[in-house]
Design a protein around this motif. Sequence first.
Motif, PDB file in Angstrom:
ATOM      1  N   ASP A  49      60.490  33.896   7.516  1.00 11.30           N
ATOM      2  CA  ASP A  49      60.092  33.407   8.838  1.00 11.30           C
ATOM      3  C   ASP A  49      60.972  34.022   9.928  1.00 11.30           C
ATOM      4  OD1 ASP A  49      58.135  31.906   7.668  1.00 11.30           O
ATOM      5  OD2 ASP A  49      59.246  30.011   7.723  1.00 11.30           O
ATOM      6  N   GLU A  50      62.280  34.072   9.675  1.00 13.57           N
ATOM      7  CA  GLU A  50      63.197  34.670  10.647  1.00 13.57           C
ATOM      8  C   GLU A  50      62.941  36.177  10.763  1.00 13.57           C
ATOM      9  OE1 GLU A  50      67.444  33.102  10.272  1.00 13.57           O
ATOM     10  OE2 GLU A  50      66.520  32.469   8.373  1.00 13.57           O
ATOM     11  N   ALA A  51      62.724  36.814   9.616  1.00 13.14           N
ATOM     12  CA  ALA A  51      62.490  38.256   9.618  1.00 13.14           C
ATOM     13  C   ALA A  51      61.249  38.604  10.428  1.00 13.14           C
ATOM     14  CB  ALA A  51      62.351  38.764   8.188  1.00 13.14           C
ATOM     15  N   ILE A  52      60.182  37.834  10.261  1.00 11.26           N
ATOM     16  CA  ILE A  52      58.925  38.109  10.963  1.00 11.26           C
ATOM     17  C   ILE A  52      59.111  38.013  12.470  1.00 11.26           C
ATOM     18  CG2 ILE A  52      56.641  37.125  11.412  1.00 11.26           C
ATOM     19  CD1 ILE A  52      56.494  36.601   8.340  1.00 11.26           C
ATOM     20  N   VAL A  53      59.860  37.001  12.927  1.00 19.12           N
ATOM     21  CA  VAL A  53      60.125  36.853  14.361  1.00 19.12           C
ATOM     22  C   VAL A  53      60.875  38.077  14.892  1.00 19.12           C
ATOM     23  CG1 VAL A  53      61.405  35.535  16.093  1.00 19.12           C
ATOM     24  CG2 VAL A  53      60.061  34.338  14.350  1.00 19.12           C
ATOM     25  N   GLN A  54      61.903  38.512  14.148  1.00 22.08           N
ATOM     26  CA  GLN A  54      62.700  39.663  14.580  1.00 22.08           C
ATOM     27  C   GLN A  54      61.870  40.949  14.579  1.00 22.08           C
ATOM     28  OE1 GLN A  54      65.890  39.646  15.749  1.00 22.08           O
ATOM     29  NE2 GLN A  54      65.915  37.416  15.581  1.00 22.08           N
ATOM     30  N   PHE A  55      61.048  41.134  13.558  1.00 22.47           N
ATOM     31  CA  PHE A  55      60.197  42.331  13.508  1.00 22.47           C
ATOM     32  C   PHE A  55      59.251  42.377  14.702  1.00 22.47           C
ATOM     33  CE2 PHE A  55      60.837  42.919   8.738  1.00 22.47           C
ATOM     34  CZ  PHE A  55      61.400  44.181   8.864  1.00 22.47           C
ATOM     35  N   ARG A  56      58.634  41.232  15.019  1.00 18.75           N
ATOM     36  CA  ARG A  56      57.682  41.208  16.140  1.00 18.75           C
ATOM     37  C   ARG A  56      58.370  41.587  17.448  1.00 18.75           C
ATOM     38  NH1 ARG A  56      54.474  35.558  14.869  1.00 18.75           N
ATOM     39  NH2 ARG A  56      53.068  36.360  13.254  1.00 18.75           N
ATOM     40  N   GLU A  57      59.546  41.026  17.691  1.00 17.07           N
ATOM     41  CA  GLU A  57      60.270  41.345  18.920  1.00 17.07           C
ATOM     42  C   GLU A  57      60.650  42.829  18.946  1.00 17.07           C
ATOM     43  OE1 GLU A  57      63.605  38.785  19.439  1.00 17.07           O
ATOM     44  OE2 GLU A  57      62.408  36.953  19.569  1.00 17.07           O
ATOM     45  N   ALA A  58      61.093  43.332  17.798  1.00 19.02           N
ATOM     46  CA  ALA A  58      61.511  44.733  17.726  1.00 19.02           C
ATOM     47  C   ALA A  58      60.336  45.675  17.958  1.00 19.02           C
ATOM     48  CB  ALA A  58      62.155  45.017  16.373  1.00 19.02           C
ATOM     49  N   LEU A  59      59.153  45.335  17.450  1.00 22.48           N
ATOM     50  CA  LEU A  59      57.979  46.179  17.634  1.00 22.48           C
ATOM     51  C   LEU A  59      57.571  46.259  19.104  1.00 22.48           C
ATOM     52  CD1 LEU A  59      55.903  45.090  14.518  1.00 22.48           C
ATOM     53  CD2 LEU A  59      56.784  47.385  14.958  1.00 22.48           C
ATOM     54  N   GLU A  60      57.827  45.192  19.855  1.00 20.48           N
ATOM     55  CA  GLU A  60      57.541  45.216  21.284  1.00 20.48           C
ATOM     56  C   GLU A  60      58.531  46.124  22.019  1.00 20.48           C
ATOM     57  OE1 GLU A  60      54.941  43.970  22.744  1.00 20.48           O
ATOM     58  OE2 GLU A  60      54.184  43.022  20.918  1.00 20.48           O
ATOM     59  N   ARG A  61      59.759  46.206  21.512  1.00 22.98           N
ATOM     60  CA  ARG A  61      60.778  47.043  22.148  1.00 22.98           C
ATOM     61  C   ARG A  61      60.595  48.514  21.785  1.00 22.98           C
ATOM     62  NH1 ARG A  61      65.687  44.185  23.503  1.00 22.98           N
ATOM     63  NH2 ARG A  61      65.625  41.989  22.889  1.00 22.98           N
ATOM     64  N   ASP A  62      60.267  48.777  20.523  1.00 16.22           N
ATOM     65  CA  ASP A  62      60.185  50.140  20.002  1.00 16.22           C
ATOM     66  C   ASP A  62      58.721  50.520  19.837  1.00 16.22           C
ATOM     67  OD1 ASP A  62      60.332  52.533  18.717  1.00 16.22           O
ATOM     68  OD2 ASP A  62      61.414  51.813  16.957  1.00 16.22           O
ATOM     69  N   ARG A  63      58.216  51.289  20.804  1.00 21.97           N
ATOM     70  CA  ARG A  63      56.783  51.562  20.819  1.00 21.97           C
ATOM     71  C   ARG A  63      56.362  52.641  19.831  1.00 21.97           C
ATOM     72  NH1 ARG A  63      54.252  51.797  26.613  1.00 21.97           N
ATOM     73  NH2 ARG A  63      55.773  53.428  27.021  1.00 21.97           N
ATOM     74  N   SER A  64      57.323  53.221  19.104  1.00 20.68           N
ATOM     75  CA  SER A  64      56.938  54.119  18.015  1.00 20.68           C
ATOM     76  C   SER A  64      56.465  53.327  16.801  1.00 20.68           C
ATOM     77  CB  SER A  64      58.119  54.998  17.599  1.00 20.68           C
ATOM     78  OG  SER A  64      59.099  54.240  16.902  1.00 20.68           O
ATOM     79  N   HIS A  65      56.838  52.021  16.747  1.00 21.00           N
ATOM     80  CA  HIS A  65      56.439  51.129  15.644  1.00 21.00           C
ATOM     81  C   HIS A  65      56.840  51.697  14.277  1.00 21.00           C
ATOM     82  CE1 HIS A  65      53.031  49.885  18.628  1.00 21.00           C
ATOM     83  NE2 HIS A  65      54.173  49.312  18.937  1.00 21.00           N
ATOM     84  N   ARG A  66      58.009  52.308  14.237  1.00 21.33           N
ATOM     85  CA  ARG A  66      58.442  52.996  13.021  1.00 21.33           C
ATOM     86  C   ARG A  66      58.706  52.042  11.863  1.00 21.33           C
ATOM     87  NH1 ARG A  66      64.270  55.554  14.508  1.00 21.33           N
ATOM     88  NH2 ARG A  66      64.309  55.981  12.255  1.00 21.33           N
TER      89      ARG A  66
END
Length: 742
Positions: free
Chosen positions: A630-647
Amino acid sequence: MTVKVKHLVLAALLLGTALSVLQFVVIPKLQVRAAVKDYVAGAPGGKKAMLTAIDRAAPTQRLELIREYMVSYVDATSLRSFDVYVGPGSTYAFGQGHEESRVWSWEEKLPYLLEYVSEGPADSSRYSAATQLAEYYMSEGLSAEALAVLEKAEERGGNWRTKLALERAKLYARLGDSGEAMRLVERLEAEPPSVNLDFSGEVAQLKAQLLVGEGKADAALQAVDRELKALEERIAEEKKKFPEMGELTPAKLEELRLLRRQLEKALDGTGATVSGTVKRSDGQPLARVGVFLRRESDVYHSIADGEPYQIFTDAQGRYEFNNVVPGSYQLYLGLPFEQIDGWTWPTMKDDWIKVGSGDALTENVTMRPLIDIQEPVNGAELTGSTVKFSWEPVEGASTYTLYGTIPIESGTSSMAIREGVAQSEIELFAEDLYETETSYSFRDVDGKHELDSASLLGFSNPELRYSWYVEAYDKDGRLITRSNGYRLNEDTIGALPFFYLKERAATAADRLMLDGRLDEALAEYKRAHEADPLDRHSLNMIARIYSAKASLARSDELRAQAIPYLEALLRLAPGNRNVLFNLFDHYDKRNEWIKAEAYYERYLAAGGGETDGYTQSLYATFLMKQRRMDEAIVQFREALERDRSHRFVGRYLAAELYAGASFGKVAELAAAYPERGPYESGPPDWRKLVETLSAESEENPDDYRELLKRALEASFDGDWQTADAAGKPALRAFIAALRKVD
């Protein structure tokens, strides 16, 4: 002595002939040779001398000079003959800004191109001259003249007749006359096969784009498949005749394979339109700028002739691409030096344009003036314990990022010194610069790849001249402008961003580094640290040497040897984010969760709670490995918004699948966050991978879910052999793609 009259007459005639030869043959040849030399060297006045030489040349030589130094010089097409090419995260130039540009203005070359189309031989240069003229006329809004010049060159015959007809077809397509474009395409399809293996592929590519524009993506795919089959058969035949071809593959074959992959993803779609303007922030439109809409697989290399979306802006700075196949693209510009002098296009590395079926997208480009810097400048020698950087404030800027640049053996290396600077100045301790994490270079010594030990000193070398620049960002994190760019004349050059750090003198260990004696230097730094435990420089250098050695040798053992020194350095500089990140990364890799978590929290605190998409994705992965989904999913979602390469989207999808999300939901997430990047073969199609998992699970959903969970768990633990042993083709393909996420 008696001289006969006839001898005098003969001598006079010989002298006159010699003078004539000198005047009309020798001197013009010398003038041409000098003009060519100056023009090629970019010498001041070189272009003017070349024009004079062309105008004075005999008709045959005149055409040769026009062909070699005006039609074909620099590149084969006018869209490939700019001084500077700018795109997201990259800029490259032909020639140096201090040279006179070798790119001809249209005012200079227009009459000569017209002459070559009318009088020149039926060769590739006439084709190039005609296509350049067509682009010029289009940029002036003279479409009838553009079509006429292509038709005139085509009517003169020659081997390039069909290529000119294809250019007319492309022009009709740009003008929205798809019917006339398709008529020419069908005429070209009926022609005998060209000896040029790429030509039929170009025709098929244009036909596919026209069909997509009509909403017939399935027919476009069939046309591409037919051409691929025919082209592969022709290549096989040619390789039988000419074994020396080896593995040589025509560029158009790769283009068609790429187009096929795009069409497969857009079978239910129609072509899109991407248009906009290129202007300066003061409203001035930039005419005849090259605009290139580039696919994901194109941006890893320099711009090539075969790329399908290339155009000039018109007199109002407008451009428009029609029949664009749905997909992800980036915009690039081609500019002469005078259009970019003192200005910058503030595009960012992950500025992607997502083109959907039938979209009509507007992508405007605004050039911004460069920031003027104030201090340190002009080679200032800084001897104090602090260094003040200042620059002119930028309207609308919320934060600034300060960068430093270090000369290394292979060029220069730049890195961020401070991010999130709130004002248009910042004062740093010299120690902060010394401990900034910098890149290092390598060199070949007796055939061996070795570290360039001098480069490891970073900002600690008092003899090295450093430089700096700054970027301004708005409240949403968008780049507004920067200070580094092309400054080519007295009005734009401003202060030079160079400085020396003379606050410290080189130590005995530093001198060993400068002499290339790395191991001796390491031992000397250790002795210095033992003698003075508060010696931050020695601690920093010991850790840096071990880390560089570990990187070169790919050795975890060497990397571990740096850790005690990093921890000692952190006790002296508790807010050093580079050290905190390295310690988090080390303990994360060792699965020492408590220590890793503590260092990540300190890393966040040192940055005021801010982080970047990459670091946040690593932290999300850290949580995922502990099954804190659950924590990982929240962090991934926020990171994907910051990093538009979606690597890191593959890891996010894996976390969602492990947490029990449906295949349908995960496929939607994959579509919402498409991975983008400069991959020659294209990034993974995560949506397709998930949809294939879903289809594979239909026979026995419960058992498949359990198999999927075990494979994902093994991947989280780095046990790729177990993860790969799942046995199901779609699952193995997903795991294989997941393994490459980095």
